[in-house]
Design a protein around this motif. Sequence first.
Motif, PDB file in Angstrom:
ATOM      1  N   LYS A 577       0.896  -1.157  -0.250  1.00 18.65           N
ATOM      2  CA  LYS A 577      -0.055   0.003  -0.052  1.00 18.65           C
ATOM      3  C   LYS A 577       0.702   1.384   0.040  1.00 18.65           C
ATOM      4  N   GLU A 578       1.933   1.402   0.802  1.00 18.93           N
ATOM      5  CA  GLU A 578       2.862   2.157   0.732  1.00 18.93           C
ATOM      6  C   GLU A 578       3.546   2.457  -0.640  1.00 18.93           C
ATOM      7  N   ILE A 579       3.975   1.747  -1.283  1.00 18.74           N
ATOM      8  CA  ILE A 579       4.204   1.717  -2.734  1.00 18.74           C
ATOM      9  C   ILE A 579       3.536   2.337  -3.381  1.00 18.74           C
ATOM     10  N   LEU A 580       2.095   1.909  -3.351  1.00 13.78           N
ATOM     11  CA  LEU A 580       1.106   2.348  -4.440  1.00 13.78           C
ATOM     12  C   LEU A 580       0.837   3.822  -4.164  1.00 13.78           C
ATOM     13  N   LEU A 581       0.757   4.261  -2.767  1.00 19.38           N
ATOM     14  CA  LEU A 581       0.615   5.495  -2.553  1.00 19.38           C
ATOM     15  C   LEU A 581       1.658   6.467  -2.993  1.00 19.38           C
ATOM     16  N   THR A 582       2.816   6.306  -2.341  1.00 20.69           N
ATOM     17  CA  THR A 582       3.952   7.087  -2.404  1.00 20.69           C
ATOM     18  C   THR A 582       4.789   6.878  -3.820  1.00 20.69           C
ATOM     19  N   GLN A 590      -8.264   4.204  -4.529  1.00 20.53           N
ATOM     20  CA  GLN A 590      -7.570   3.229  -5.382  1.00 20.53           C
ATOM     21  C   GLN A 590      -6.496   1.874  -4.953  1.00 20.53           C
ATOM     22  N   ALA A 591      -5.892   2.556  -4.041  1.00 25.84           N
ATOM     23  CA  ALA A 591      -4.809   1.373  -3.515  1.00 25.84           C
ATOM     24  C   ALA A 591      -5.524   0.219  -3.021  1.00 25.84           C
ATOM     25  N   GLU A 592      -6.630   0.575  -2.103  1.00 22.26           N
ATOM     26  CA  GLU A 592      -7.455  -0.571  -1.451  1.00 22.26           C
ATOM     27  C   GLU A 592      -8.307  -1.357  -2.209  1.00 22.26           C
ATOM     28  N   ASN A 593      -8.601  -0.603  -3.676  1.00 21.11           N
ATOM     29  CA  ASN A 593      -9.294  -1.672  -4.620  1.00 21.11           C
ATOM     30  C   ASN A 593      -8.452  -2.520  -5.009  1.00 21.11           C
ATOM     31  N   VAL A 594      -7.152  -2.017  -5.372  1.00 22.42           N
ATOM     32  CA  VAL A 594      -6.157  -3.149  -6.002  1.00 22.42           C
ATOM     33  C   VAL A 594      -5.709  -3.959  -5.168  1.00 22.42           C
ATOM     34  N   LEU A 595      -5.283  -3.675  -3.762  1.00 21.18           N
ATOM     35  CA  LEU A 595      -4.898  -4.565  -3.010  1.00 21.18           C
ATOM     36  C   LEU A 595      -5.897  -5.727  -2.582  1.00 21.18           C
ATOM     37  N   GLN A 596      -7.222  -5.477  -2.669  1.00 17.61           N
ATOM     38  CA  GLN A 596      -8.263  -6.605  -2.284  1.00 17.61           C
ATOM     39  C   GLN A 596      -8.008  -7.791  -3.154  1.00 17.61           C
ATOM     40  N   TYR A 597      -7.277  -7.369  -4.453  1.00 24.45           N
ATOM     41  CA  TYR A 597      -7.358  -8.339  -5.224  1.00 24.45           C
ATOM     42  C   TYR A 597      -5.825  -8.982  -5.553  1.00 24.45           C
TER      43      TYR A 597
END
Length: 746
Positions: A577-582, A590-597
């Motif tokens: 999540k940190e990588i996706l955000l920063t 968006q990050a949460e949507n991706v990480l759920q999968y």
Amino acid sequence: MSKKQILITLIIILIIFMVGFVLRVESTNLPGVPLDEKAYYQDQNGLPYMYEMDSYYNYRLTKNYLEHGHTGDTFINGTEWDFHSYAPSGVPMDYPPLIVYLTAFVYKFINLFASVPLLVVCFWIPAFVGPLAGIMTYFFVRRYTNNYGAAAAGILAVTAPLYLVRTVPGWFDTDMFNVFFPILVTWLFVEAVTAQKFKNQIILSLSAAFAMVLFALAWNGWQYQFYLLVIFTSIYILWRKIRGGNVKNCAYIISIYFVSTLLLVGIFTGFLNVINLFEEPQTLLKMLSSHGVWYPWPNVYVSVSELQKPSIWDVMSGVGPAFFGGILGILWILRVMINPKLKKRFLNRMTWFFYLMLIAWTLIGFVSFEEGSRFLILLISPLVISSGILIGLVINYLSLLKENHVLNIFQREGVIKIFKVVIILLVTVPAVFSVYESTCALQTGANDDLWDSALWINNNTQNNTIVIVEWGYGHLFSAIANRSVSFDGRTAYIETLSIRQFDGAYKFGSESPSSSREYWINHAFSTDNQTLSLGIFRMLTTSGDMGYITLDQYTKNTTQSVMILNSILGVDNETAKEILLTKYGLNEEQAENVLQYTHPSDSRPFVLVTSINTLGRGKAIFKFGEWDFNDVKEGNYTYSVGTFVINGTILNSTNKVVMNMKTRDITWNGSYPYSFILIKNGTMKEQRINNNSNFSVAVLMDVNKTVVIDKSLENSMFMKLWVENSNSTMFKPIYRKGTVTVWQYV
């Protein structure tokens, strides 16, 4: 027709059928396998395992149909769904069902009198259906020539090497219909065009349309024959019209056939199949383009052997003697057709319409090679018909010898008959003997190790377990292990591409199913990052394609999506999540949507299946697993597999590895490797040799194999699991049987 003629016809039909049947049955003896190894390739019924892995897919669908009344696993919103394939999402069931209906009927009928397992019925069906194409050929050709030519055509049809191999017992696939139906449809259509009475024209046109529907129920490639008849007849009508000919009846016939076929196909197979008829050419053009359909993902279909373009030798050997006979026949028929006297005497029933169609049919057969060697089977029908007519002409020409008063020997009817029989034997006997080599080369798709592994998975894993195995074995494990598989022989379901935009069941269109699955599975094996490999497998088996599809919606760039996923799948949820955000600028939602999968909280159980017999698969794994998305090209890595023999103290392998067993001095193509890996009795020893070299060599003493692999890939998961078969990774063997290992994350 007199009783004598009926008897002759029945005898010829019996001969054609028995020649085709006996030659096919020979394959059940596994002639190419040493006697002491035969049992390894035979199932519990004492029969060889299926030769073609698609056979187990057809077996599973037939089993479903018999047990549940439908071929899929269940229904979703009224659509039949198959959860055993392309797991975990599964796919809408789109398969042509004739093979299922026919086999289910035969199974039910036979079991009225004896208890015969479904798998046994599936095994034998092709041997009975295949020879029927020869009988159909006989009747078609007899319309234009004598019994000799027609019988020869029938035998050439059942002995065409490619068709024979694909219709032996144990090749339970739709190939068994692909000579019979094109000949039946074309025969009925030509009869409609040449019929004198309008009533007969209508009946025959409707019959041709109905036969085409049966073909549509039998094979997804039925459109080729439809295109041939419609396009050729339309051009023929235009040509006749320009020349001032009467085209009224021909126009009626093609109109009735065209409309009836579309209507019946829509009723019996679904109107999406009608749409597919017009959309398929566009999809084909996309497939043949430089970028392909799933750009920039790698195209898995380039690794399918039967979709490779055949060489001219493949064509000649696949068709058999009919290749030359058919081409010569087309030329000789023309010689007769342009001579009114010869035509009236020898080809009185032959019309220019059928002759020109025969040429077009042959040309279509040659053009179809663009889609792969499997489509070579489309060339067999026109060439055996042409060959039969040619042989009939040769037989008829013998009658001219009776008019030769110089050679009195030919005045005797018995001599002429002997010559006729000799000509038939000269043509058919080589055809019969030529197929023996083909049956000897056949190898079963499965063996005891694979079969027992599938049974073990069925008995020892949870029902929702997903099996990840080389896609060529996917159908075997979905059928026998009764578990969903991540990828199988239907790969990216390319047959459905042209209609996905019209079918709401395909929510993501061309994005899923797609060849992306090939990349991710192969990349999980080609990487040396164990946590990345585990992350990929968890994502695929729990959420399927949703991770990359969701991320693509935000990046609008598949290449970037792949790069991002490769950077987060090997780390935990918080780090990802940190990588996706920063690093990549996604917002919280968006990050949460991706990480759920990509990082599912409740991942689905899965097992990996590897086989030492499929080391050659490594080439494709590195080719696609190390795919360069920026340049859209395959990874360029060294990989080679060979089989070795030891003479004295020298080991020589077929991939040019040479080793002195006493000094352990080892080279490949005369060069020393970076490292030498010796695997024997389950233990591995590695020795560094030349730091400047760019490849390593592994010698597998227990299976007489040598593997040459790029230095950068010697620590890949493929090397650890497939080649070394070691316990040194996050995956541990939970079952071993001979050459097969089942792995699970522990």
